[in-house]
Design a protein around this motif. Structure first.
Motif, short mmCIF file in Angstrom:
data_model
loop_
_atom_site.label_atom_id
_atom_site.label_comp_id
_atom_site.label_asym_id
_atom_site.label_seq_id
_atom_site.Cartn_x
_atom_site.Cartn_y
_atom_site.Cartn_z
N GLY A 1 6.93 -8.39 10.05
CA GLY A 1 6.10 -8.60 8.88
C GLY A 1 5.20 -7.39 8.71
O GLY A 1 5.66 -6.24 8.76
N ARG A 2 3.91 -7.64 8.54
CA ARG A 2 2.95 -6.52 8.45
C ARG A 2 2.26 -6.25 9.78
O ARG A 2 1.38 -5.40 9.86
N ALA A 3 2.65 -6.96 10.81
CA ALA A 3 2.04 -6.76 12.13
C ALA A 3 2.71 -5.61 12.87
O ALA A 3 3.94 -5.46 12.81
N VAL A 4 1.90 -4.82 13.58
CA VAL A 4 2.40 -3.68 14.35
C VAL A 4 1.86 -3.79 15.77
O VAL A 4 0.65 -3.94 15.98
N TRP A 5 2.78 -3.71 16.76
CA TRP A 5 2.41 -3.65 18.17
C TRP A 5 2.69 -2.23 18.66
O TRP A 5 3.70 -1.62 18.29
N ARG A 6 1.79 -1.71 19.52
CA ARG A 6 2.02 -0.38 20.11
C ARG A 6 1.93 -0.50 21.63
O ARG A 6 0.96 -1.06 22.16
N ALA B 1 -2.67 0.48 11.17
CA ALA B 1 -1.96 1.30 12.14
C ALA B 1 -1.51 2.62 11.52
O ALA B 1 -1.50 3.66 12.21
N PHE B 2 -1.11 2.57 10.26
CA PHE B 2 -0.65 3.76 9.54
C PHE B 2 -1.40 3.84 8.21
O PHE B 2 -0.93 3.33 7.18
N PRO B 3 -2.60 4.43 8.22
CA PRO B 3 -3.41 4.50 7.00
C PRO B 3 -2.63 5.12 5.84
O PRO B 3 -1.95 6.13 6.00
N GLY B 4 -2.75 4.48 4.70
CA GLY B 4 -2.04 4.93 3.52
C GLY B 4 -0.84 4.09 3.17
O GLY B 4 -0.28 4.23 2.07
N PHE B 5 -0.42 3.22 4.08
CA PHE B 5 0.69 2.33 3.76
C PHE B 5 0.25 1.34 2.68
O PHE B 5 -0.80 0.70 2.81
N PRO B 6 1.03 1.19 1.61
CA PRO B 6 0.65 0.28 0.52
C PRO B 6 0.49 -1.15 1.02
O PRO B 6 1.23 -1.62 1.90
#
Length: 569
Positions: A409-414, A431-436
């Motif tokens: 989904g919109r969740a990001v694990w690192r 996590a990735f600034p600028g992603f719509p």
């Protein structure tokens, strides 16, 4: 040497003679350019009308009379259609080496003397009635292979119907022959079959008798009486999947020794519809050439092994391991199901994820002891992830190099190794600034090692994470030529190519410089990546590289390509 010594009709045999002429005299350089030299000579040879002779297999004479293929032209066309020569080949482009190798391979598959010549035995074999599906696929490049299995149907209940009948038989005879063809398989598989009344995509296997010489919806027109009797489509094929087409130019018979026996031809083609390629065990049902009517015929052991491997009988006994414990119904079967995500991790191994499980690949096959639970391998990570990528370019990622990102989904694990980084999971835009904010999920992620740019795919578009650590896009997926929209995930391997995997179990090799798909792709994922039984020669993938200079090599490669592009301007 007389420049008219070879006519276009005699080209293949004449070129072979010229080759031996050169080699006897050690004219090494001349021999290496002989095919090109020959084409330039014959294309300029005068005809009675003064016009240059055309040696393309599709050419017509100046009087527009349709060109009748010569024996050699037909021979090369057959090698092309059966997969022994590339589809772009013709009399004007085929090289001596490629022609000889194709002939030897054909002869080896069919138990003939490997002379490399179009001899009488080869001609006789090639003129026999047969299935139109190719012999040489992306999976069966080795000699002496037994059954070849690709991806099967996701369900064990398969529907079918005859959508168009032949004029040679009563409808009842056709129905009986087809039912008996299914029965031949059903005695050795858990599959069940049901005839339904539909004719659309709701029917798994549609059976059709098509007129010869005309297009019938698959760009594979039949050749009329003799040679190609029928062809069928594998379950993962995007168009016409599972369908069976018969050449109505043949004389179809039922329970008769004359003509083409519908029962056994149909049973062979249905084997393709189940996911089996040709076998080169003579006497097997999946052998490509039709042996005629045999009322006592029973399924060959080779065919039984193939169908039981694909759909199971409870007691597999093969050298190749199936992915996952075969008796655990909760474990996904990578040979018939699309995975969720794929990645080359920091340890150099390729990992595949599906549902609650993950697999490690080594030398093109599943590593012993896998699958394992995602929750055990990556504590804190949810199951059924959408995509994953391990980033490796220090110039772009700096202190994040070597870290693995998972997307759901919109969740990001690192993760650093197998440890979840503090503060994760995060929202995609954090996590990735600028992603719509309207991007609901990332369906695939792949980093280009050379420049570090990372592609994020989502709903038919992709976003580019650049060396400036900025998100650009969206861009249409059509920028990647021939790549469909149903991408499961993507990865870049040590050969620098990007590999895109679809949800219908195909994969594409794509150039990171031109965005074009390589010749002969797509291929079945199961054949090369999971070493499913019947796959012949797996790619050497998923193994750590000992070449520490790989990123530097990628930079040199990129610079070389740039210089070449500038020079060509």
């Amino acid at each position: 040497m007389d420049k008219h010594m070879c006519s276009s009709v005699e080209k293949p045999s004449c070129l072979l003679s010229l080759k031996h002429f050169c080699m006897k005299r050690n004219f090494i350089i001349i021999c290496s350019i002989l095919p090109v030299f020959y084409v330039s000579l014959t294309s300029g040879a005068p005809t009675t009308s003064g016009a240059p002779t055309t040696i393309s297999v599709t050419s017509v004479s100046p009087t527009t009379t349709p060109h009748t293929p010569t024996d050699h032209e037909q021979f090369i066309n057959t090698l092309i259609s059966l997969g022994y020569l590339p589809p772009t080949s013709n009399l004007a482009t085929v090289t001596l080496q490629a022609l000889e190798e194709a002939i030897v391979l054909y002869q080896s598959y069919h138990g003939l003397e490997e002379s490399g010549k179009f001899d009488k035995e080869t001609q006789a074999q090639m003129s026999r009635p047969r299935c139109g599906n190719p012999d040489k696929t992306t999976s069966n490049t080795d000699r002496g292979r037994r059954f070849m299995a690709t991806s099967g149907w996701p369900s064990t209940h398969i529907t079918w119907n005859v959508v168009n009948y032949t004029r040679d038989l009563h409808h009842e005879q056709v129905d009986e022959a087809v039912e008996e063809a299914f029965q031949l398989w059903s005695d050795h598989t858990v599959l069940t079959f049901e005839r339904v009344s539909g004719t659309g995509e709701d029917v798994d296997i549609r059976i059709d008798f098509s007129e010869p010489y005309t297009e019938h919806g698959d760009d594979l027109p039949f050749d009329g009486p003799g040679h190609v009797l029928a062809h069928a489509f594998l379950p993962w094929f995007s168009k016409n999947k599972g369908d069976v087409h018969f050449d109505d130019g043949e004389t179809w018979t039922h329970k008769s020794y004359s003509g083409a026996n519908l029962w056994l031809v149909a049973a062979h083609e249905i084997g393709h519809s189940f996911g089996l390629h040709h076998s080169f065990i003579q006497g097997s049902l999946m052998y490509p050439y039709h042996s005629g009517y045999n009322p006592e015929y029973t399924l060959h052991e080779d065919d039984i092994m193939g169908i039981e491997f694909m759909y199971g009988d409870g007691t597999p006994d093969y050298n190749t391991q199936r992915p996952g414990p075969p008796n655990n119904p909760q474990v996904p079967r990578l040979c018939i199901e699309s995975f969720d995500a794929i990645d080359v991790a920091v340890d150099g191994y390729t990992y595949v994820y599906k549902g609650d499980y993950y697999w490690r690949l080594e030398l093109g096959k599943i590593t012993d002891g896998y699958p394992k639970l995602i929750s055990q391998g990556w504590p804190g990570l949810q199951s059924e992830i959408d995509a994953t990528v391990t980033v490796k370019n220090a110039l772009l990622w700096r202190d994040e190099v070597g870290k693995t990102f998972f997307f759901k989904g919109r969740a990001v694990w690192r993760y650093t190794g197998r440890s979840l980084d503090i503060g994760y999971p995060k929202d995609l835009s954090t996590a990735f600034p600028g992603f719509p904010n309207n991007v609901e999920s990332v369906t695939a992620a792949v980093e280009i090692n050379g420049n570090g740019q990372t592609f994020f795919l989502s709903d038919g578009v992709f976003y580019l994470y650049t060396h400036r650590r900025q998100v650009e896009g969206p861009y249409s997926i059509n920028a990647f030529r021939d790549i469909p929209s149903n991408i499961a995930d993507a990865v870049q391997l040590q050969d620098n190519y990007m590999y895109f995997f679809t949800k219908d179990l195909r994969y594409f090799q794509v150039s990171p410089w031109t965005f074009t798909t390589s010749y002969s792709y797509p291929k079945p994922t199961t054949d090369d990546w999971f070493e499913c039984e019947g796959a012949a020669r797996p790619l050497i993938i998923g193994t750590p590289s000992s070449d520490a200079s790989l990123p530097l090599y990628n930079i040199y490669t990129a610079l070389f390509m740039l210089i070449m592009a500038l020079v060509s301007l």
